[in-house]
Enzyme design. Structure first.
Site, short mmCIF file in Angstrom:
data_model
loop_
_atom_site.label_atom_id
_atom_site.label_comp_id
_atom_site.label_asym_id
_atom_site.label_seq_id
_atom_site.Cartn_x
_atom_site.Cartn_y
_atom_site.Cartn_z
N GLU A 146 0.81 -1.23 0.00
CA GLU A 146 0.00 0.00 0.00
C GLU A 146 0.84 1.28 0.00
O GLU A 146 0.62 2.16 0.81
CB GLU A 146 -0.95 -0.02 1.20
CG GLU A 146 -1.86 -1.24 1.19
CD GLU A 146 -2.76 -1.34 2.42
OE1 GLU A 146 -2.66 -0.48 3.31
OE2 GLU A 146 -3.57 -2.29 2.48
N ASN B 18 1.96 -5.33 -3.03
CA ASN B 18 0.55 -5.61 -2.73
C ASN B 18 -0.19 -4.30 -2.48
O ASN B 18 0.30 -3.44 -1.75
CB ASN B 18 0.51 -6.48 -1.45
CG ASN B 18 -0.84 -7.08 -1.16
OD1 ASN B 18 -1.43 -7.74 -2.01
ND2 ASN B 18 -1.34 -6.87 0.05
N HIS C 292 -10.46 -5.81 -2.59
CA HIS C 292 -11.49 -5.50 -1.61
C HIS C 292 -12.63 -4.79 -2.35
O HIS C 292 -12.58 -3.59 -2.58
CB HIS C 292 -10.96 -4.57 -0.52
CG HIS C 292 -10.01 -5.23 0.43
ND1 HIS C 292 -10.41 -6.22 1.29
CD2 HIS C 292 -8.70 -5.03 0.66
CE1 HIS C 292 -9.37 -6.61 2.03
NE2 HIS C 292 -8.32 -5.91 1.66
N GLU D 297 -6.68 -10.39 -1.12
CA GLU D 297 -7.47 -10.10 0.09
C GLU D 297 -8.94 -9.94 -0.27
O GLU D 297 -9.61 -8.99 0.15
CB GLU D 297 -6.96 -8.81 0.76
CG GLU D 297 -5.49 -8.87 1.13
CD GLU D 297 -4.99 -7.60 1.84
OE1 GLU D 297 -5.82 -6.79 2.30
OE2 GLU D 297 -3.76 -7.44 1.92
N ASP E 149 -12.76 -9.64 -0.67
CA ASP E 149 -14.07 -9.63 -0.03
C ASP E 149 -14.98 -8.74 -0.87
O ASP E 149 -14.51 -7.85 -1.59
CB ASP E 149 -14.02 -9.21 1.45
CG ASP E 149 -13.15 -8.02 1.73
OD1 ASP E 149 -12.93 -7.18 0.82
OD2 ASP E 149 -12.69 -7.87 2.88
O1 G3I Z 1 -5.93 -7.63 19.03
C1 G3I Z 1 -6.38 -6.35 19.46
C2 G3I Z 1 -7.25 -6.47 20.68
O2 G3I Z 1 -6.50 -7.01 21.74
C3 G3I Z 1 -7.81 -5.10 21.04
O3 G3I Z 1 -8.69 -5.24 22.07
C4 G3I Z 1 -8.52 -4.52 19.86
C5 G3I Z 1 -9.01 -3.12 20.15
O4 G3I Z 1 -9.23 -2.38 18.99
O5 G3I Z 1 -7.64 -4.45 18.77
C6 G3I Z 1 -7.15 -5.70 18.36
O6 G3I Z 1 -6.30 -5.53 17.25
C7 G3I Z 1 -6.92 -5.25 16.01
C8 G3I Z 1 -6.45 -6.28 15.01
O7 G3I Z 1 -6.99 -5.97 13.75
C9 G3I Z 1 -6.87 -7.70 15.37
O8 G3I Z 1 -8.24 -7.81 15.37
C10 G3I Z 1 -6.53 -3.86 15.59
O9 G3I Z 1 -7.07 -2.90 16.47
C11 G3I Z 1 -7.02 -3.62 14.21
O10 G3I Z 1 -6.49 -2.39 13.74
C12 G3I Z 1 -6.57 -4.73 13.29
O11 G3I Z 1 -7.12 -4.51 12.02
C13 G3I Z 1 -6.48 -5.15 10.96
C14 G3I Z 1 -6.12 -4.14 9.90
O12 G3I Z 1 -5.55 -4.80 8.80
C15 G3I Z 1 -5.13 -3.12 10.42
O13 G3I Z 1 -4.73 -2.28 9.40
C16 G3I Z 1 -7.44 -6.18 10.40
O14 G3I Z 1 -7.63 -7.23 11.34
C17 G3I Z 1 -6.87 -6.76 9.12
O15 G3I Z 1 -7.86 -7.53 8.50
C18 G3I Z 1 -6.47 -5.65 8.19
O16 G3I Z 1 -5.89 -6.21 7.03
C19 G3I Z 1 -5.54 -5.28 6.03
C20 G3I Z 1 -4.35 -5.84 5.30
O17 G3I Z 1 -3.30 -6.13 6.20
C21 G3I Z 1 -3.85 -4.90 4.24
N1 G3I Z 1 -4.93 -4.55 3.35
C22 G3I Z 1 -6.13 -4.05 3.98
C23 G3I Z 1 -6.64 -5.04 5.00
C24 G3I Z 1 -7.95 -4.58 5.58
O18 G3I Z 1 -7.78 -3.39 6.30
#
Ligand code: G3I
Length: 493
Positions: free
Chosen positions: A173, A213, A250, A279, A281
């Site tokens: 990105e 990516n 996406h 990725e 969806d």
């Molecule tokens: O694990 C913590 C948890 O302990 C806490 O309570 C909670 C509170 O917000 O956060 C949790 O972590 C989160 C994590 O996902 C696991 O669920 C983060 O806040 C959250 O920011 C994180 O989001 C991820 C996101 O990337 C971050 O940019 C998504 O799961 C993940 O699916 C997403 O994936 C990205 C790809 O890497 C790149 N392309 C876009 C895609 C979608 O955004």
């Protein structure tokens, strides 16, 4: 006369596929005239899972896995059954793997890696250099200090996973919507940060495919797509190591499948890189969009696989849009069926695809006939019989191509690869690591080879790929489980 090919072992690219029929009588004439091998699917071969269906055409079907969900048996049962490629959703990102500078933590990443590989799945690394999900210490760096931290991070993480992964998303990105570079702290270290990341990655692990990516690069006429395209074109022209482009796909958050998606895939592929949908969806799991994106990938031979970004709707980062293939209860949705049907209708690897930019997006079809070299994609070296020996049992090796008879192979209509007219390329066994040697031609299946348009050569008896562990002169050739990596790709030319 239609001849059924033997059923190779499951799991190899292009295998299960591999209930194929070579239309020998008609095809031989076509081969003689056009040098084209025609392969058609057996209608009885419909596969029952996404991974098996994708494998029919040498592709994978993957999902993002969250380590924290692996204890949920509904989740892990579906994931283990349906997919053959895994991406760690968050566990291999910089904040997870290097929480303190110089102190690496691979516990969650390894949990996913082990879970996947114990089930025969391959793993895609995600991601090494990204403006987001940086650990706090990295966010506060800039300039040469950040540049060095990025290099150290790539080296540290790739050393841990060296030789284990199929792909790495090296850079994620890095572009704005208009095709300019994103104004991140990494960009602030100098415009060359992306190529430095790729060069560092290649040195750290030459065996893994290195990908750029991004999201919103699916529409060919969009500024961001063109910006990324120009970068890949530039990298390829200057020899910056890059093997693949991941289109996140996406189609959520207001995005949808563009009508020119296949053009985008084939245009990137024409630059000489693999492409993958990394990725996926889709808002409300539109069946037409899921079928369309799947078909677009199937129509481009260098589109190596599709990964959905989660298993059930409830696992999605955009769960409110119900964008995945399984509902919250783990039931298959209509979109699942539309994808499975598209995959099953594709059959074996296609040898042609549209070329909207004028370049070829297909691997060259297998060349049947005399006088071919077998050239390793990773090494650039030829499969060679040492000292031009004609002794049965002489193991073949890689060596600088020299055009001599001990490097000249003929693919026959019965799938033999002959040398000197009398000896055949022969697998001394069918297990991983079995030697590949020359032996008097005897018509057995350990002397028959499928030359696949994804660049692999697979043994008919074993289903395994021709493989070398190194690139130097004298490296011996063996058969091994197909991994999709460059040390298993050879061109017959
Ligand atoms: O694990 C913590 C948890 O302990 C806490 O309570 C909670 C509170 O917000 O956060 C949790 O972590 C989160 C994590 O996902 C696991 O669920 C983060 O806040 C959250 O920011 C994180 O989001 C991820 C996101 O990337 C971050 O940019 C998504 O799961 C993940 O699916 C997403 O994936 C990205 C790809 O890497 C790149 N392309 C876009 C895609 C979608 O955004």
């Amino acid at each position: 006369m239609a001849v059924s090919s033997p059923d190779p072992s499951p799991g190899s690219p292009g295998s299960r596929s591999l209930r194929v029929r070579l239309l020998v009588s008609g095809a031989v004439a076509a081969v003689a005239a056009f040098g084209v091998v025609m392969v058609v699917p057996d209608a009885s071969a419909a596969a029952g899972t996404l991974g098996a269906a994708a494998a029919q055409s040498g592709r994978y079907f993957g999902t993002a896995i969250a380590a924290s969900r692996l204890g949920d048996s509904t989740y892990s049962t579906i994931a283990g059954r349906e997919f053959n490629m895994v991406t760690a959703e968050n566990e291999m990102k910089p904040d997870a793997t290097e929480p303190q500078r110089g102190q690496f933590n691979f516990s969650s990443g390894d949990q996913i890696y082990n879970w996947a590989t114990q089930r025969g799945m391959k793993v895609r690394g995600h991601t090494l250099a990204w403006h987001s999900q940086q650990p706090g210490w990295m966010q506060s760096l800039s300039g040469s200090s950040l540049r060095q931290a990025m290099i150290d991070h790539i080296n540290g993480v790739m050393a841990h996973y060296k030789g284990k992964l199929a792909y790495w998303d090296v850079v994620n990105e890095a572009f704005n919507e208009d095709g300019s570079r994103r104004n991140s702290n990494l960009q602030g270290t100098g415009n060359d940060w992306i190529e430095v990341a790729f060069r560092t990655a290649r040195n750290a692990d030459p065996s893994v495919k290195l990908c750029y990516n991004d999201y919103n690069i699916e529409n060919w006429s969009y500024g961001k797509t063109q910006g990324v395209y120009r970068m890949i074109q530039d990298f390829k022209s200057r020899g910056v190591p890059i093997d693949c482009v991941g289109l996140q796909t996406h189609f959520t958050g207001g995005s949808s499948l563009p009508s020119n998606f296949q053009t985008t895939l084939s245009s990137f592929a024409a630059l000489g890189v693999d492409v993958a949908l990394t990725e996926v969806d889709v808002t409300n799991a539109s069946t037409s969009q899921y079928a369309g994106l799947t078909q677009a990938c199937l129509n481009v031979s260098r589109c190596v696989g599709i990964t959905v970004w989660g298993v059930r709707d409830s696992d999605s980062w955009r769960s409110g849009e119900s964008p995945l293939l399984f509902d919250g209860g783990g039931n298959k949705k209509a979109a699942y069926t539309s994808v499975l049907n598209a995959l099953n209708s594709a059959g074996p690897i296609q040898t042609t695809s549209p070329t909207p930019t004028g370049g070829s997006t297909s691997s060259p079809p297998p060349t049947q006939g005399t006088g071919n070299r077998i050239v390793g994609a990773q090494s650039g070296r030829c499969i060679d019989v040492p000292n031009a020996s004609q002794n049965n049992g002489t193991r073949v090796q890689l060596y600088d191509c020299n055009g001599q008879t001990n490097q000249t192979w003929t693919l026959t209509s019965s799938k033999q690869l002959t040398v000197y007219g009398t000896r055949c390329l022969d697998a001394a066994g069918s297990g991983n690591g079995s030697a590949v040697q020359i032996y008097s031609c005897n018509g057995q299946t350990n002397q028959q080879w499928n030359v696949n348009s994804n660049g692999t050569i697979t043994g008919v008896q074993s289903g395994r790929c021709l493989d070398v562990w190194g690139t130097g002169n004298g490296q011996q050739v063996q058969i091994y489980d197909c991994s999709g990596q460059a040390n298993q790709r050879f061109s017959l030319n």
